[in-house]
Design an enzyme around this catalytic site. Sequence first.
Site, PDB file in Angstrom:
ATOM      1  CG  HIS A 140       3.618   3.934   8.477  1.00 51.61           C
ATOM      2  ND1 HIS A 140       3.759   4.776   7.387  1.00 51.61           N
ATOM      3  CD2 HIS A 140       3.211   2.727   7.970  1.00 51.61           C
ATOM      4  CE1 HIS A 140       3.448   4.108   6.280  1.00 51.61           C
ATOM      5  NE2 HIS A 140       3.115   2.865   6.615  1.00 51.61           N
ATOM      6  CE  LYS A 191      26.555  -3.792  -6.584  1.00 47.97           C
ATOM      7  NZ  LYS A 191      26.584  -2.685  -7.553  1.00 47.97           N
ATOM      8  NE  ARG A 218       7.208   0.550   4.837  1.00 50.34           N
ATOM      9  CZ  ARG A 218       5.982   0.039   4.748  1.00 50.34           C
ATOM     10  NH1 ARG A 218       5.813  -1.234   4.401  1.00 50.34           N
ATOM     11  NH2 ARG A 218       4.927   0.784   5.007  1.00 50.34           N
ATOM     12  NE  ARG A 267      -1.629  -2.359   2.643  1.00 46.07           N
ATOM     13  CZ  ARG A 267      -1.741  -3.609   2.190  1.00 46.07           C
ATOM     14  NH1 ARG A 267      -2.779  -3.958   1.506  1.00 46.07           N
ATOM     15  NH2 ARG A 267      -0.793  -4.512   2.434  1.00 46.07           N
ATOM     16  CB  THR A 268       3.498   2.567   2.213  1.00 40.72           C
ATOM     17  OG1 THR A 268       2.772   2.096   3.349  1.00 40.72           O
ATOM     18  CG2 THR A 268       4.090   3.927   2.515  1.00 40.72           C
TER      19      THR A 268
HETATM   20  N1   CP Z   1      -0.168   0.006   5.830  1.00 44.26           N
HETATM   21  C1   CP Z   1       1.023  -0.273   5.258  1.00 44.26           C
HETATM   22  O1   CP Z   1       2.080   0.322   5.613  1.00 44.26           O
HETATM   23  O2   CP Z   1       0.955  -1.253   4.323  1.00 44.26           O
HETATM   24  P1   CP Z   1       2.174  -1.764   3.433  1.00 44.26           P
HETATM   25  O3   CP Z   1       3.144  -2.446   4.372  1.00 44.26           O
HETATM   26  O4   CP Z   1       1.575  -2.685   2.433  1.00 44.26           O
HETATM   27  O5   CP Z   1       2.829  -0.552   2.829  1.00 44.26           O
END
Ligand code: CP
Length: 303
Positions: A129, A80, A101, A51-52
């Site tokens: 998040h 590496k 991320r 999603r993100t």
């Molecule tokens: N909600 C969320 O962070 O989903 P993903 O891990 O799929 O990005």
Amino acid sequence: MKNKSLISINDYTKEEILRVLDLAGDFEKNPSQILLADKVIATLFFEPSTRTRLSFESAVNRLGGKIIGFSDTASSSSTKGETLKDTIKTVSNYSDLIIMRHPIEGSARYASEVASVPVVNAGDGANQHPTQTLLDLYSIQKTQGSLENLNLFIVGDLKYGRTVHSLLMAMALFRATYYFISPPELKIPQEYKLFLDQHGLKYYELSDFKESISEADILYVTRIQKERFSDPIEYEKTKNAYVLRNKMLQNTRSNLRILHPLPRVSEIDTDVDDNEKAYYFTQALNGVYTRQAILSLILGLKN
Ligand code: CP
């Protein structure tokens, strides 16, 4: 917000948060606006995401921008031995904004300190998040009509769930009352309880929600975060601690909405999906509009 990194939800004031939500509403009405025509956005995902990453990429595409990046550490030169600092300095030269991320808590803040472009935290370990929280707030405001004085039930992995930590802090601005429901091993960490104490907010820690669910405005269900456990036996012990089933939603408030940051494993039975109170897939859609708003504000294309 212009040129400012977004690392923790606390980087934004209440007014800034409300501006993001207002603008997200505009993007929901009119999602295709060519604002990023000359912009390159980098997505660096050192941890898996559906999603993100894809909602950010959808947001950039709908705004007419270009995307570069990787969705898997294995396809980057970090395998590496390249340091995060060198990766960020390099990608800063290729892009106007970095979305990252990473599994290590604090990595996003560090990246923002070495980058020459704004960094948006797409999740750093069990810490924060913030863009998920902004879409959660948008979803709550849209379904409840207001963010103020709500009963927020948060269920599942409250220790490792970074979406929980960000949401808890944001909802403090709106005087929520919190109900924390988790297995004993995955309770909300002390630092967050201290935060709520300092803000004079009420919270309750429960082992189950069957008795009290009739009081909930928002039921925010989370997955047990398997990838954060060092001991697989501990995960096995807690993985099925809670399963929300449709029949449990009898005698709940008419305004109740069930949110989940997703992915779901087994904590919401699929028989809930057709209930009008299930909101999690629309919540994920709201991520596109909210991320369009975040990108436009940081890049100074809206104010
Ligand atoms: N909600 C969320 O962070 O989903 P993903 O891990 O799929 O990005």
